[in-house]
Design a protein around this motif. Structure first.
Motif, PDB file in Angstrom:
ATOM      1  N   MET A 207       0.845  -1.205   0.000  1.00 58.01           N
ATOM      2  CA  MET A 207       0.000   0.000   0.000  1.00 58.01           C
ATOM      3  C   MET A 207       0.873   1.245   0.000  1.00 58.01           C
ATOM      4  N   GLU A 208       0.639   2.102  -0.984  1.00 54.29           N
ATOM      5  CA  GLU A 208       1.423   3.327  -1.037  1.00 54.29           C
ATOM      6  C   GLU A 208       0.858   4.347  -0.054  1.00 54.29           C
TER       7      GLU A 208
ATOM      8  N   ILE B  13       4.250  11.792  -7.584  1.00 55.68           N
ATOM      9  CA  ILE B  13       4.428  12.073  -9.014  1.00 55.68           C
ATOM     10  C   ILE B  13       5.805  11.582  -9.412  1.00 55.68           C
ATOM     11  N   GLU B  14       5.836  10.670 -10.390  1.00 54.75           N
ATOM     12  CA  GLU B  14       7.125  10.112 -10.801  1.00 54.75           C
ATOM     13  C   GLU B  14       7.375  10.349 -12.283  1.00 54.75           C
ATOM     14  N   LYS B  15       8.475  11.019 -12.589  1.00 54.93           N
ATOM     15  CA  LYS B  15       8.938  11.233 -13.969  1.00 54.93           C
ATOM     16  C   LYS B  15       7.814  11.660 -14.903  1.00 54.93           C
TER      17      LYS B  15
ATOM     18  N   VAL C  49       1.383   8.930 -11.768  1.00 53.08           N
ATOM     19  CA  VAL C  49       0.890   9.716 -10.640  1.00 53.08           C
ATOM     20  C   VAL C  49      -0.055   8.859  -9.823  1.00 53.08           C
ATOM     21  N   THR C  50       0.152   8.818  -8.519  1.00 54.56           N
ATOM     22  CA  THR C  50      -0.829   8.172  -7.655  1.00 54.56           C
ATOM     23  C   THR C  50      -1.355   9.192  -6.654  1.00 54.56           C
ATOM     24  N   VAL C  51      -2.648   9.095  -6.382  1.00 51.76           N
ATOM     25  CA  VAL C  51      -3.285   9.923  -5.361  1.00 51.76           C
ATOM     26  C   VAL C  51      -3.869   8.965  -4.332  1.00 51.76           C
ATOM     27  N   ASN C  52      -3.448   9.120  -3.097  1.00 51.80           N
ATOM     28  CA  ASN C  52      -3.822   8.161  -2.047  1.00 51.80           C
ATOM     29  C   ASN C  52      -3.524   6.734  -2.468  1.00 51.80           C
TER      30      ASN C  52
ATOM     31  N   VAL D 221     -10.047   7.787  -8.073  1.00 52.87           N
ATOM     32  CA  VAL D 221      -9.300   8.996  -7.697  1.00 52.87           C
ATOM     33  C   VAL D 221     -10.267  10.155  -7.516  1.00 52.87           C
ATOM     34  N   LYS D 222     -11.201  10.298  -8.464  1.00 54.00           N
ATOM     35  CA  LYS D 222     -12.147  11.426  -8.403  1.00 54.00           C
ATOM     36  C   LYS D 222     -12.943  11.398  -7.107  1.00 54.00           C
TER      37      LYS D 222
END
Lengths: 276, 315
Positions: free
Chosen positions: B1-2, B8-10, B66-69, B80-81
């Motif tokens: 789990m992140e 944000i990666e590259k 990109v990951t959000v939560n 995500v939304k």
């Protein structure tokens, strides 16, 4: 397997989409209710005046259209005017707001950010507007049936066929509306109506059955790209079977094919407009 | 789990418009921690809005992730939304609906039962001092008030991450301060705030950490205090001259206690370390060079930006 599917079980996800879709429907219902008067005027005025002038005043003053075959002109135009009310409303209900929302105000943004796939936002718009277009067709019926001063003969032998044509007509019309709405910009919308909507309604076999076009063969072939031709012919088959009409396979097949094509154009156009 | 927050990666984004390519983002890396107010500071056209666009699923990245939560924005946009609130720099209120309806409908999009959505709308109207205008349509509101409605709407569904893209652009000072207070309120409730701005005061006074972006690249990332310390200057002295004078700039640079000196039109910006006597020495050099005016300030994030890029934020 995506990260998201780990955080949201399929039933919860379906429920989330369904609730968002329902929210969008409620929003459109609220707006339509608020604009009900404007919408019904927009729907009624054209068929009302058309029927009044050509099917009430004309026979009264002895200026008659030659319809032939013992069928009154008033009967011939019933399916056509219902069909043109459906297509006009289907296109307007989607294209007019969408052009503004994409071009000038960007207010579609909040609906696009609702938690469901972006294509579903477009599908909701099409489904809702199709219902609105069908309703417009129903609203027009009493006018075209009751106003003429000559006899109007309407017989429904096949209800499923009638319902099928109505629904498909609504869906094709609003998909066409979205296809237009995603390519036009606010400054061009008047032009788009002049170049697409008006020819579609005038050349949609509204005032004559398609078979009668035979003497003008090039036109008879050319109008086959017009979805209203199949809607009018479908309604003719369902409502006024004594008037010459296309075979159900022909108009159902054509409407389904047009629906698939327009839906593809509408959805890809919508996604292109909302996602950079 | 992140971890919660934004990773944000590259991230790269190339827009192709009429045959030419615009590299809006050139492979940026950022990590926004859960619960912080994070500022992305940079001039117009630096890539701020594109960054927010990708994080909020509205812009498709050319490459990168990109990951959000912990949720990949590309793989699962709807999820995500669900957990984010977004305020863009455009007025995106639904013009066919009243203010109260805007808030309630938004709640319904996010799954609130209609009855609860109306209750939530009234709650937000009260919180944001909008109750009196509940029945107004968006076009009847002032810019500051419309922005307040947009923020209220963005948090109506209790998001855990709030994106604010240039939230105070075009607002009057009073509305700006009110919005800052609101943002601090969100922060106190544990909401992660990702904010873009080209106002350095905004980044400085609100943000726990700030990244400075220019031409699609992140130049630095740290707390505002650490960023200001990094230029190792105590004071910024700005001299206004009758005419530009490059020779003077050269001489100032050579003075002891001067960290750097840069010409900017008819002005010279001198960064100095805290050292006695540096001011008289500067004035002595500038004597005879047509000195019109002089100001002394503490370094700001703008100073940091200028020392990194040689340009003003507003240029």
């Amino acid at each position: 397997m995506s990260d998201g599917s780990m955080t949201l079980a399929p039933p919860a996800r379906r429920a989330m989409y369904a609730r968002a879709f329902y929210g969008l429907i409620r929003r459109d219902m609220r707006v339509a209710r608020r604009e009900a008067f404007q919408l019904s005027m927009r729907t009624i005025m054209n068929p009302f005046l058309f029927v009044f002038v050509f099917a009430y005043v004309f026979p009264k003053i002895g200026q008659q259209f030659q319809s032939g075959g013992g069928i009154s002109f008033a009967t011939i135009i019933v399916p056509g005017l219902i069909g043109s009310a459906i297509i006009f409303n289907g296109i307007s209900a989607v294209a007019l707001p969408l052009v503004m929302e994409f071009g000038a105000t960007r207010e579609i943004e909040d609906r696009v950010m609702a938690p469901l796939p972006t294509a579903a936002v477009a599908i909701e718009k099409i489904v809702f507007s199709a219902a609105q277009a069908v309703l417009a067709g129903l609203v027009v019926f009493p006018f075209v049936y009751l106003i003429p001063s000559t006899p109007v003969s309407v017989h429904v032998n096949n209800w499923p066929l009638l319902i099928g044509v109505f629904l498909l007509a609504g869906l094709v019309s609003s998909a066409l509306g979205m296809a237009i709405g995603t390519v036009a910009n606010p400054r061009q919308i008047g032009l788009v109506f002049a170049l697409i909507v008006i020819p579609v309604t005038f050349l949609g076999c509204v005032y004559y059955p398609w078979a009668r076009l035979h003497p003008v063969l090039w036109l008879q072939i050319l109008v086959l790209i017009n979805p209203l031709v199949y809607i009018s012919e479908g309604l003719r088959t369902a409502l006024t079977p004594t008037v010459p009409h296309m075979h159900p396979w022909a108009f159902f097949g054509a409407l389904l094919a047009l629906f698939a094509l327009l839906m593809w154009m509408a959805l890809s156009g919508f996604l292109r407009r909302v996602i950079d | 789990m992140e971890p919660a927050g934004i990773v944000i990666e590259k991230l790269a984004k190339i827009y192709s418009r009429r045959g030419s390519e615009v590299h809006a983002l050139k492979g940026i890396d950022l990590e926004v921690r859960g619960g912080e107010i994070f500022g992305l500071l940079g001039p117009n056209g630096a890539g701020k809005t594109t960054t927010v666009g990708v994080c909020t699923t509205r812009v498709k990245a050319t490459s990168g992730r990109v990951t959000v939560n912990g949720i990949d924005v590309r793989a699962d946009a709807p999820a995500v939304k669900r957990s984010i609130g977004v305020v863009t720099q455009f007025r995106t209120l639904d013009r066919s609906l009243t203010i109260r309806e805007n808030l309630a409908m938004h709640g319904m999009y996010f799954g609130l039962h209609p009855k609860d959505a109306w209750v939530r709308a009234d709650e937000l109207l009260a919180d944001f001092r909008l109750s009196e205008r509940a029945g107004a349509f968006p076009d009847e509101l002032s810019g500051g008030m419309a922005q307040r409605v947009q923020v209220a709407r963005a948090i109506a569904h209790h998001p855990s991450v709030l994106f604010l893209d240039e939230p105070t652009a075009g607002l009057d000072p009073q509305s700006r301060l009110a919005l800052w207070e609101t943002i601090e309120g969100m922060h106190a409730r544990g909401i992660t705030v990702f904010l873009t701005t080209h106002y350095m005061e905004e980044a400085e006074s609100l943000c726990d950490r700030v990244a400075i972006i220019d031409h699609g690249q992140i130049l630095v990332l740290d707390t505002p205090e650490a960023l200001k310390r990094s230029i190792s200057a105590e004071t910024v002295i700005e001299l206004r001259l009758e005419t530009p004078n490059d020779a003077l700039v050269e001489r100032l640079r050579a003075l002891p206690g001067v960290v750097s000196a840069q010409a900017s039109g008819d002005a010279v910006r001198v960064l100095t370390a805290s050292q006695d006597g540096v001011l008289p020495r500067i004035l002595a050099e500038a004597n005879g060079a047509g000195l019109k005016d002089m100001t002394m300030t503490k370094p700001t994030l703008e100073t940091v930006f200028i020392s990194l890029t040689g340009r003003d934020l507003r240029e």
